[in-house]
Write an enzyme that holds these catalytic residues in place. Structure first.
Site, PDB file in Angstrom:
ATOM      1  N   CYS A  20       0.839  -1.194   0.000  1.00  0.00           N
ATOM      2  CA  CYS A  20       0.000   0.000   0.000  1.00  0.00           C
ATOM      3  C   CYS A  20       0.873   1.241   0.000  1.00  0.00           C
ATOM      4  O   CYS A  20       1.885   1.318   0.704  1.00  0.00           O
ATOM      5  CB  CYS A  20      -0.910  -0.015   1.227  1.00  0.00           C
ATOM      6  SG  CYS A  20      -1.895   1.485   1.428  1.00  0.00           S
ATOM      7  N   CYS A  67       0.952   5.086   3.382  1.00  0.00           N
ATOM      8  CA  CYS A  67       1.885   5.542   4.418  1.00  0.00           C
ATOM      9  C   CYS A  67       3.316   5.381   3.923  1.00  0.00           C
ATOM     10  O   CYS A  67       3.608   4.485   3.129  1.00  0.00           O
ATOM     11  CB  CYS A  67       1.729   4.722   5.701  1.00  0.00           C
ATOM     12  SG  CYS A  67       0.142   4.909   6.543  1.00  0.00           S
ATOM     13  N   CYS A  96      -6.671  -1.657   7.633  1.00  0.00           N
ATOM     14  CA  CYS A  96      -5.957  -0.389   7.527  1.00  0.00           C
ATOM     15  C   CYS A  96      -5.908   0.230   8.921  1.00  0.00           C
ATOM     16  O   CYS A  96      -6.880   0.868   9.351  1.00  0.00           O
ATOM     17  CB  CYS A  96      -6.640   0.545   6.546  1.00  0.00           C
ATOM     18  SG  CYS A  96      -5.773   2.130   6.378  1.00  0.00           S
ATOM     19  N   GLN A 131     -10.802  18.622   8.686  1.00  0.00           N
ATOM     20  CA  GLN A 131      -9.510  18.020   8.989  1.00  0.00           C
ATOM     21  C   GLN A 131      -9.640  16.508   9.112  1.00  0.00           C
ATOM     22  O   GLN A 131     -10.636  15.988   9.614  1.00  0.00           O
ATOM     23  CB  GLN A 131      -8.933  18.604  10.279  1.00  0.00           C
ATOM     24  CG  GLN A 131      -8.599  20.083  10.192  1.00  0.00           C
ATOM     25  CD  GLN A 131      -7.381  20.363   9.311  1.00  0.00           C
ATOM     26  OE1 GLN A 131      -6.806  19.481   8.703  1.00  0.00           O
ATOM     27  NE2 GLN A 131      -6.990  21.618   9.257  1.00  0.00           N
ATOM     28  N   ASN A 167     -14.194  26.498  10.982  1.00  0.00           N
ATOM     29  CA  ASN A 167     -13.487  25.697  11.983  1.00  0.00           C
ATOM     30  C   ASN A 167     -12.752  26.567  13.009  1.00  0.00           C
ATOM     31  O   ASN A 167     -12.723  26.259  14.196  1.00  0.00           O
ATOM     32  CB  ASN A 167     -12.500  24.769  11.279  1.00  0.00           C
ATOM     33  CG  ASN A 167     -11.806  23.796  12.215  1.00  0.00           C
ATOM     34  OD1 ASN A 167     -12.464  23.037  12.925  1.00  0.00           O
ATOM     35  ND2 ASN A 167     -10.487  23.826  12.242  1.00  0.00           N
ATOM     36  N   ASN A 173     -12.022  35.398  -4.297  1.00  0.00           N
ATOM     37  CA  ASN A 173     -10.862  34.669  -4.801  1.00  0.00           C
ATOM     38  C   ASN A 173      -9.631  35.101  -3.997  1.00  0.00           C
ATOM     39  O   ASN A 173      -9.111  36.194  -4.183  1.00  0.00           O
ATOM     40  CB  ASN A 173     -10.652  34.955  -6.291  1.00  0.00           C
ATOM     41  CG  ASN A 173      -9.535  34.118  -6.879  1.00  0.00           C
ATOM     42  OD1 ASN A 173      -8.662  33.607  -6.172  1.00  0.00           O
ATOM     43  ND2 ASN A 173      -9.541  33.961  -8.200  1.00  0.00           N
ATOM     44  N   ASP A 216      -5.384  30.253   7.154  1.00  0.00           N
ATOM     45  CA  ASP A 216      -5.335  28.786   7.058  1.00  0.00           C
ATOM     46  C   ASP A 216      -5.534  28.375   5.598  1.00  0.00           C
ATOM     47  O   ASP A 216      -6.585  27.849   5.227  1.00  0.00           O
ATOM     48  CB  ASP A 216      -6.416  28.177   7.958  1.00  0.00           C
ATOM     49  CG  ASP A 216      -6.406  26.655   7.929  1.00  0.00           C
ATOM     50  OD1 ASP A 216      -5.362  26.065   7.569  1.00  0.00           O
ATOM     51  OD2 ASP A 216      -7.447  26.051   8.260  1.00  0.00           O
ATOM     52  N   CYS A 263      -0.371  23.685   5.665  1.00  0.00           N
ATOM     53  CA  CYS A 263      -0.280  22.262   5.322  1.00  0.00           C
ATOM     54  C   CYS A 263       0.841  22.010   4.313  1.00  0.00           C
ATOM     55  O   CYS A 263       0.919  20.934   3.722  1.00  0.00           O
ATOM     56  CB  CYS A 263      -1.612  21.743   4.792  1.00  0.00           C
ATOM     57  SG  CYS A 263      -2.223  22.585   3.327  1.00  0.00           S
TER      58      CYS A 263
END
EC number: 2.1.1.190
Length: 479
Positions: free
Chosen positions: A91, A94, A173, A282, A316, A367, A388, A434
């Site tokens: 897989c 990960c 999993c 998230q 959030n 935008n 964020d 991120c």
């Protein structure tokens, strides 16, 4: 003084052995050949001596796969999933299960620091303690591919194989919630029983606090018999809730109306966030709760302050900020998400006697990749910002801030922005990222061109066992 025995031992290693020095952002070991050429080795860990099968040759670097470990790292561990590895059919979900979880966080912290310095020439005044949580069973969102393999007469459901378009033959999993992992084989049996077995390419998973939403993508209308099979499966596997998607995300709808609403809670702030399974939320709800709490502590919004939440999504961060500030403006690029954020605000405001109460809050769609100084001025003065963005970062926002800073200093080569004389920049920005490379780029702009200091930064281990780096940085106005 040099250890002679160690020096002799190292010198005695064969020339084709490679000493791994570090990990890159794809979790590949980084080594150098005797001639200085860089070699990226999948499966190797820092401080190991290894052999590798080189399968890509470039002028300045090579890439290969680990074939043998001659001297293992003390941080190497037994992977927690039978489908992880370098073997055929492994897989690809990960990349770091072979590395101790604490060492994974250290690698990500180093990646953040390296990106900030090498790309942005920024060194935070303080490194925050990493935000960590459960390393297994954390993934409450996932996009699972579905394939009917006619030659084998079986259905596969899961992530793609490592470096392949084929779906891995996953039976469990461990990064999915245990109840979802336990459903993988029953789901394979279910899809195999459908009339539409060859035209259902994907199941999207979205877990709320009380509901497990499964969104079945189907390329042709489902028969009544298939719909009944889905209902039987849901009844046998509570709290599963089936949603159907015939085309784009706008077509997603509940199989049967009623039942528990899909939502997650932020109990520290008395907030409950309803969402649809295709909305952005998230992946890791435990980490998200800690992330929101730390972001708001760092933001430190006061009862007399106005705050702007850029890239606000469903709210959030916006709604928790609204429990602390005087006024909040949430800005988001998607009209759909803005509508959902407004609805979430109204629903939570109705619970004002139960939760902490919400200040005046508004939302607009814009935008955010075409932000200009004029737009910043029109949005009005805010004491603090929370930013964020997606992986692309907030480059236009940082550029606009930098231009207004130059105008304040009288060094801009552009015409003055109307109304800018009465506008002041936020005294603090909390930036949740991120992507460490776009954070570093934007941090460089904020620090070197917009008049800010990077007072703190740290990693958020949102995706254990992957090379994905989430982080947070704080910028305080210096002038």
């Amino acid at each position: 003084m040099t250890d002679t025995k160690e020096t002799t031992a190292v010198a005695a290693y064969p020339d084709h052995w490679l000493q791994v020095e570090s990990l890159d952002l794809d979790a590949q070991g980084v080594a150098h050949k005797a001639d200085g050429k860089v070699v990226f080795i999948e499966g190797a860990l820092p401080f190991e001596w290894v052999s590798a099968n080189i399968n890509r040759h470039k002028n300045n670097w090579e890439q290969g796969t680990l074939t043998q470990i001659h001297r293992a790292s003390s941080q190497r561990v037994q992977p927690g999933c039978p489908h992880f590895g370098l073997h055929a059919g492994a897989c690809g979900g990960c990349k770091m299960q072979h590395l101790h979880s604490a060492a994974q966080v250290a690698v990500k912290q180093r990646a953040l620091e390296d990106n900030l310095w090498h790309l942005g020439k920024v060194k935070p005044e303080q490194m925050l303690r990493p935000i960590e949580g459960p390393t297994w069973g954390y993934r409450y969102r996932a996009r699972l591919s579905v394939r009917f393999v006619r030659k084998k007469g079986t259905v596969l459901i899961g992530f793609h194989e490592r470096k392949s378009r084929y779906v891995a033959d996953m039976k469990v999993c461990p990064v999915l919630p245990p109840q979802v992992s336990a459903m993988l084989m029953p789901l394979r049996d279910l899809i195999g029983s459908l009339d539409a077995v060859e035209t259902c390419p994907q199941i999207e998973l979205a877990c709320g606090d009380k509901v497990i939403a499964l969104v079945l993508r189907h390329l042709e209308p489902l028969s009544q018999a298939d719909l009944q099979r889905l209902r039987v499966f849901a009844a046998a596997n509570p709290p599963v809730q089936w949603w159907l998607q015939s085309k784009g995300p706008e077509t997603v709808c509940l199989l049967d109306e009623g039942g528990e609403a899909l939502s997650y809670a932020l109990p520290e702030f008395g907030i409950t966030m309803p969402f649809k399974p295709t909305d952005f939320t998230q992946v890791n709800p435990q980490i998200n709760r800690v992330l929101v709490s730390r972001a708001l502590r760092l933001l430190d919004a006061q009862k007399d302050e106005r705050v702007i939440d850029w890239f606000c999504g469903l709210g959030n961060f916006t709604l928790p900020i609204a429990t602390q500030a005087a006024e909040v403006l949430g800005i988001e690029g998607s009209e759909v998400l803005v509508a959902r954020a407004r609805q979430n605000y109204e629903e939570n405001r109705a619970q004002a006697l139960i939760n902490k109460g919400l200040c005046t809050t508004s939302f607009v769609a814009r935008n955010l990749f075409e932000i200009t100084p004029e737009m910043l001025v029109k949005d009005g003065v805010a004491d603090k910002w929370l930013v964020d963005p997606p992986r692309e970062g907030a480059f236009a926002l940082a550029l606009a801030l930098a231009e207004l800073h130059r105008q304040r200093l009288g060094t801009s080569e552009l015409p003055p922005t109307p109304g800018a004389q009465g506008w002041t920049p936020p005294k603090r920005i909390v930036y949740v990222s991120c992507n460490p490379s776009t954070l570093a780029r934007d941090a460089g702009l904020l620090v070197h061109q917009a008049g800010y200091r990077c007072t703190a930064a740290g990693v958020v281990n949102m995706f254990p066992h992957t090379a994905h780096v989430e982080s947070m940085a704080v910028f305080d106005l210096a002038v």
